[in-house]
Structure formats: C-alpha cells, structure tokens
Design a protein around this motif. Structure first.
Motif, PDB file in Angstrom:
ATOM      1  N   HIS A 195       0.823  -1.150   0.050  1.00  0.00           N
ATOM      2  CA  HIS A 195       0.094  -0.139   0.051  1.00  0.00           C
ATOM      3  C   HIS A 195       0.841   1.169   0.166  1.00  0.00           C
ATOM      4  O   HIS A 195       0.391   2.498   0.194  1.00  0.00           O
ATOM      5  N   LYS A 196       2.346   1.081  -0.171  1.00  0.00           N
ATOM      6  CA  LYS A 196       2.911   2.147  -0.274  1.00  0.00           C
ATOM      7  C   LYS A 196       3.723   2.297  -1.248  1.00  0.00           C
ATOM      8  O   LYS A 196       4.933   2.890  -1.672  1.00  0.00           O
ATOM      9  N   ARG A 197       3.481   1.546  -2.651  1.00  0.00           N
ATOM     10  CA  ARG A 197       4.020   1.375  -3.802  1.00  0.00           C
ATOM     11  C   ARG A 197       3.719   2.206  -4.874  1.00  0.00           C
ATOM     12  O   ARG A 197       4.460   2.445  -5.804  1.00  0.00           O
ATOM     13  N   HIS A 198       2.736   2.925  -4.812  1.00  0.00           N
ATOM     14  CA  HIS A 198       2.023   3.756  -5.981  1.00  0.00           C
ATOM     15  C   HIS A 198       1.961   5.186  -5.633  1.00  0.00           C
ATOM     16  O   HIS A 198       1.996   5.801  -4.417  1.00  0.00           O
ATOM     17  N   THR A 199       2.284   5.641  -6.787  1.00  0.00           N
ATOM     18  CA  THR A 199       2.123   7.543  -6.870  1.00  0.00           C
ATOM     19  C   THR A 199       1.177   7.842  -7.852  1.00  0.00           C
ATOM     20  O   THR A 199       1.065   7.183  -8.813  1.00  0.00           O
ATOM     21  N   ILE A 200       0.403   8.839  -7.745  1.00  0.00           N
ATOM     22  CA  ILE A 200      -0.605   9.418  -8.822  1.00  0.00           C
ATOM     23  C   ILE A 200       0.122  10.662  -9.176  1.00  0.00           C
ATOM     24  O   ILE A 200       0.443  11.556  -8.570  1.00  0.00           O
ATOM     25  N   THR A 201       0.144  10.725 -10.466  1.00  0.00           N
ATOM     26  CA  THR A 201       0.754  11.906 -11.198  1.00  0.00           C
ATOM     27  C   THR A 201      -0.328  12.561 -12.200  1.00  0.00           C
ATOM     28  O   THR A 201      -1.356  11.842 -12.526  1.00  0.00           O
ATOM     29  N   LEU A 202      -0.005  13.794 -12.404  1.00  0.00           N
ATOM     30  CA  LEU A 202      -1.261  14.578 -13.245  1.00  0.00           C
ATOM     31  C   LEU A 202      -0.411  14.786 -14.737  1.00  0.00           C
ATOM     32  O   LEU A 202       0.698  15.705 -14.639  1.00  0.00           O
ATOM     33  N   VAL A 203      -0.885  14.012 -15.752  1.00  0.00           N
ATOM     34  CA  VAL A 203      -0.167  14.000 -17.033  1.00  0.00           C
ATOM     35  C   VAL A 203      -1.110  14.962 -17.998  1.00  0.00           C
ATOM     36  O   VAL A 203      -2.215  14.366 -18.184  1.00  0.00           O
ATOM     37  N   GLU A 242       6.612  18.514 -10.141  1.00  0.00           N
ATOM     38  CA  GLU A 242       5.437  19.279 -10.019  1.00  0.00           C
ATOM     39  C   GLU A 242       4.047  18.625 -10.389  1.00  0.00           C
ATOM     40  O   GLU A 242       3.056  19.198 -10.181  1.00  0.00           O
ATOM     41  N   ALA A 243       4.203  17.383 -10.991  1.00  0.00           N
ATOM     42  CA  ALA A 243       3.146  16.695 -11.559  1.00  0.00           C
ATOM     43  C   ALA A 243       2.470  15.543 -10.647  1.00  0.00           C
ATOM     44  O   ALA A 243       1.600  15.191 -10.663  1.00  0.00           O
ATOM     45  N   VAL A 244       3.508  15.519  -9.517  1.00  0.00           N
ATOM     46  CA  VAL A 244       2.917  14.229  -8.446  1.00  0.00           C
ATOM     47  C   VAL A 244       1.709  15.029  -7.692  1.00  0.00           C
ATOM     48  O   VAL A 244       1.995  16.312  -7.217  1.00  0.00           O
ATOM     49  N   LEU A 245       0.839  14.320  -7.556  1.00  0.00           N
ATOM     50  CA  LEU A 245      -0.422  14.720  -6.681  1.00  0.00           C
ATOM     51  C   LEU A 245      -0.265  13.939  -5.140  1.00  0.00           C
ATOM     52  O   LEU A 245      -0.033  12.704  -5.141  1.00  0.00           O
ATOM     53  N   GLY A 246      -0.207  14.887  -4.108  1.00  0.00           N
ATOM     54  CA  GLY A 246       0.156  14.307  -2.706  1.00  0.00           C
ATOM     55  C   GLY A 246       1.629  13.924  -2.544  1.00  0.00           C
ATOM     56  O   GLY A 246       2.543  14.477  -3.239  1.00  0.00           O
ATOM     57  N   VAL A 247       1.795  12.824  -1.873  1.00  0.00           N
ATOM     58  CA  VAL A 247       3.032  12.469  -1.367  1.00  0.00           C
ATOM     59  C   VAL A 247       3.394  11.228  -2.222  1.00  0.00           C
ATOM     60  O   VAL A 247       2.777  10.361  -2.347  1.00  0.00           O
ATOM     61  N   PHE A 252      -1.939   4.898  -3.430  1.00  0.00           N
ATOM     62  CA  PHE A 252      -3.246   3.835  -3.079  1.00  0.00           C
ATOM     63  C   PHE A 252      -4.075   4.540  -2.101  1.00  0.00           C
ATOM     64  O   PHE A 252      -5.299   4.377  -2.239  1.00  0.00           O
ATOM     65  N   ALA A 253      -3.578   5.222  -1.124  1.00  0.00           N
ATOM     66  CA  ALA A 253      -4.586   6.034  -0.210  1.00  0.00           C
ATOM     67  C   ALA A 253      -5.451   6.886  -0.736  1.00  0.00           C
ATOM     68  O   ALA A 253      -6.621   7.281  -0.728  1.00  0.00           O
ATOM     69  N   LEU A 254      -4.856   7.838  -1.959  1.00  0.00           N
ATOM     70  CA  LEU A 254      -5.410   8.902  -2.812  1.00  0.00           C
ATOM     71  C   LEU A 254      -6.483   8.048  -3.448  1.00  0.00           C
ATOM     72  O   LEU A 254      -7.752   8.577  -3.588  1.00  0.00           O
ATOM     73  N   ALA A 255      -6.119   6.884  -4.130  1.00  0.00           N
ATOM     74  CA  ALA A 255      -7.271   6.145  -4.918  1.00  0.00           C
ATOM     75  C   ALA A 255      -8.276   5.692  -3.975  1.00  0.00           C
ATOM     76  O   ALA A 255      -9.607   5.810  -4.550  1.00  0.00           O
TER      77      ALA A 255
END
Length: 406
Positions: A195-203, A242-247, A252-255
């Motif tokens: 649950h700490k492997r993923h990142t959300i980016t704004l593309v 600058e494209a990374v959303l959150g940390v 996973f937590a954001l999703a």
C-alpha cells in the motif's frame, strides 16, 4: 435521523426539477446515436453548452463539491436527492451541471490534495468546464480490483520526477476532445509494502509518449457522456515533480479517497435511473393489452410493480442513511454502509430496469426508449466502483470482526 430536505435542498430540488422538464428531457434526443452507420464523433452536441449556461444561471453548478468557495457547499445528505434527479437522465443531466464522472472524482482529488499551482492549472478549468479529464487506474494485465496490483512503471527521472511506461485501459474520459488531463496511478516504489508502492501523477493528455490506442465499448455503448473509455499506452512519458499529486508512494490512499464517500454519487444517481425505468414501466402497462386485458390488470404485473417500488424505497433509505453517516461520523466510520450501498444500488437499479425492459417487450431492447442505455450503465457500475465481490468481502470481514474473540 431526519432525511427530509432542508430549505436549501428543497429550493435546489424544485429548481432542478424545472430544469429537467424544461431543458434536459427535451434535449435527450440530440444525444442519441440511432444510426450505427453515422460517422462517430466525440464532440458533444452544441446544446450541451447551452444547458450548462442555463444550469449556471439557475445556481445548479458544481453541486457535488462540498466546498463553499468552489462548489455548492452541500453535504452528502443534501446532495443525494439532487443527484438522484440527475440520474433520471444520466447521459445528459450530470454533465449539464458539471457533476459527471470521472471529472467529479478527479476534481475531488485535486480539491483535497493538489498544490496551489496544480489547482490553478487543472482544478479551476475543470470547475469551469473548460476542460475534461480521465482517471487512469485499471490495467489489462492485472486484476485491478486489487489496486495494489497496479503495475504501470514509474521510474525515477533526473530532477525528481518520473518516467511512465505501461498500459492502461477503461480510462474513462480520455476520448473526449476536451480531455486535457490524465490522472495516472502507477508503481513508483516497487520494493515498498503493497500500500506504499504507488504514486498518482497529473499527466497532460498531449504529453509526448501518450498514445490513445483505441476506444472500448460497454455493452455496445460508447459512453460519450463520460468521455468514453480508452486503452492508453505510456511510452517513457516524462513528468516533473510538480506533476505528483500528494506524496510519492501514497497513491493507494489517494485512490481509496477518490473511491470512498464521494463515489456514493453513483449510488444516488442509480436511484434516479431506477425511478425513470419505473415510470416508463407503469406508463407502458397501462397502455398495452394482452390476452384480452390491459397489462396493468395482470396479477404478475402487479407483483413486479409492487416489488420494484419496495426495492427502490429500501435503496433510497439505505443511501440516505449512508450519506448521513458520512456527514456526521466520517467516511471511515461509514465504511460498512458504503460497501453495502455499492452492492445494493447497481443490483437494485438493474433489477428494476430489467423488469421495465421486459414489460416493453422487444421495444425495450431498442434505442426507442432509454431503458437499454440505463441497463448498460447500471450493469457497468457493478465494476466502476470496484466489483461487488470485493465490497461483499470487505463488508463481511467488518461484520465478522465484531464476533471474533480477542
């Protein structure tokens, strides 16, 4: 628990019902593709801009967002009866009010986690309906119902950003000609706990290396309302920090936040879909005669009508109670109720719509009524917020936890 609409909700409800009668229902025919041979276009009918302008004028804009500055500032309980009304015309009304998925979920994410710069660049245009967006999570090569499986590679790149490589599909919204933003979930920390492997980016959708491979139909429908569903390839797509959303590593937590309380909006709209089907069914059986009697006088039809009304009322109370719990205790405390309505809402709506189709005979399967479209949407929503088996598993585990010996 008092589920009666408060004065503000009632005022908006009356305004919205008038908007539906005067503008939305008369415009529905312009959003139907009756001729399969007609050239396909993702450009929305021009009347949508007129509907959105009228919705703004009536104060029916961004009703989903609880923020008083950027949205309507409504609670979940206040929004529920309004979302139900828009569900009666799911291919027109939500978009007309700028309350259509996937943009609503993406706006909620940006509202909660974006930096001031990200909000200015992406959130403000979305709130103004100048652009649309897509959510890129599901992948064809893994069981995406378990979000920890998501495998699109996000390799660190010089400067603190990421290089994206992989394939997504069922990326709702990406086919719209107005889509400018892809909200992408990928695996950035492969050696971390699941649950700490993923990142959300704004593309940006037009970023070099982003390839829209094809559109995906759902039960024969292309779902133009939500901007279609795309299969997308990411070929070494570079994004900066600058494209990374959150940390980074907290994707996973954001999703889960995106799929949590705000996503009960689908359940609210499903009640409206069931009500529309119910009305069409009752109108139909009062006009048709079989075996010498109107269908409305047949005992088996009485059973269907009664069961449909009971199921709809049960679902409405269940959704309203869930909304009330989220408002009063928070989404975490309402986790069981959220899982429960994500099971019951699409199943109930699909059951009622299916009965309405049956009462229409062969005509119910055609595009001459909205029933087939409503059925396809209800069936698809048994996947959209996660398959019902996952929600059943989560709900059962929470219930059994109360009986475990400590």
């Amino acid at each position: 628990m008092d589920f009666a609409p408060d004065p503000r909700t009632e005022e908006l409800r009356v305004e919205l019902l008038a908007f539906m009668d005067e503008h939305v229902y008369p415009a529905e025919a312009q959003f139907e593709r009756r001729d399969p041979a007609q050239p396909f276009s993702w450009e929305r009918p021009k009347i949508m801009a007129e509907l959105q302008m009228e919705a703004r004028r009536r104060g029916l804009w961004n009703l989903f967002l609880p923020d008083h500055e950027r949205g309507a500032g409504l609670t979940n309980l206040q929004y529920a009866p309004l979302a139900e009304i828009t569900g009666r015309s799911p291919h027109v009304a939500p978009e007309a009010l700028n309350c259509a998925a996937p943009d609503t979920g993406n706006m909620e994410l940006l509202h909660l986690f974006a930096t001031p710069e990200q909000r200015e660049h992406w959130l403000e245009p979305l709130l103004d309906a100048r652009i649309r967006s897509a959510f890129c999570m599901t992948e064809p090569d893994v069981a995406s119902s378990d979000a920890s499986n998501i495998a699109l590679a996000m390799a660190p790149s010089p400067g603190g950003g990421f290089r994206l490589s992989g394939r997504k599909w069922w990326s709702t919204g990406a086919l719209s000609i107005d889509c400018a933003l892809l909200v992408v979930m990928g695996r950035s920390h492969p050696d971390a706990p699941p649950h700490k492997r993923h990142t959300i980016t704004l593309v940006p959708r037009n970023a070099p290396g982003v390839v829209i491979r094809r559109g995906l139909s759902a039960f024969g429908y292309w779902d133009e309302t939500h901007g279609g569903h795309a299969e997308i390839e990411f070929h070494d797509v570079e994004v900066g920090p600058e494209a990374v959303l959150g940390v980074p590593g907290h994707g996973f937590a954001l999703a889960q936040a995106r799929l949590g309380p705000g996503r009960i909006h689908h359940c609210m709209r499903l009640i409206g879909m069931a009500e529309r089907a119910f009305d069409l069914m009752c109108e139909r059986v009062t006009r048709r005669v079989a075996f010498g009697r109107p269908l409305a006088e047949q005992g088996v039809v009485h059973e269907v009508i009664a069961d449909s009304r009971v199921k709809i009322e049960q679902l409405r109370l269940q959704v309203l109670r869930c909304a009330w719990l989220i408002d009063t205790l928070g989404a975490k405390a309402a986790a069981s109720e959220i899982s429960a309505i994500k099971i019951s809402a699409p199943e109930t709506a699909q059951w009622v719509i299916d009965k309405a189709i049956h009462m229409h005979g062969a005509g119910g399967m055609t595009a001459d009524s909205p029933l087939a479209m409503l059925w396809a949407q209800a069936r698809g929503l048994r996947f959209a917020d996660g398959p019902e088996e996952v929600h059943r598993m989560s709900l059962a585990r929470r219930e059994l936890r109360r009986f475990q010996v400590h």
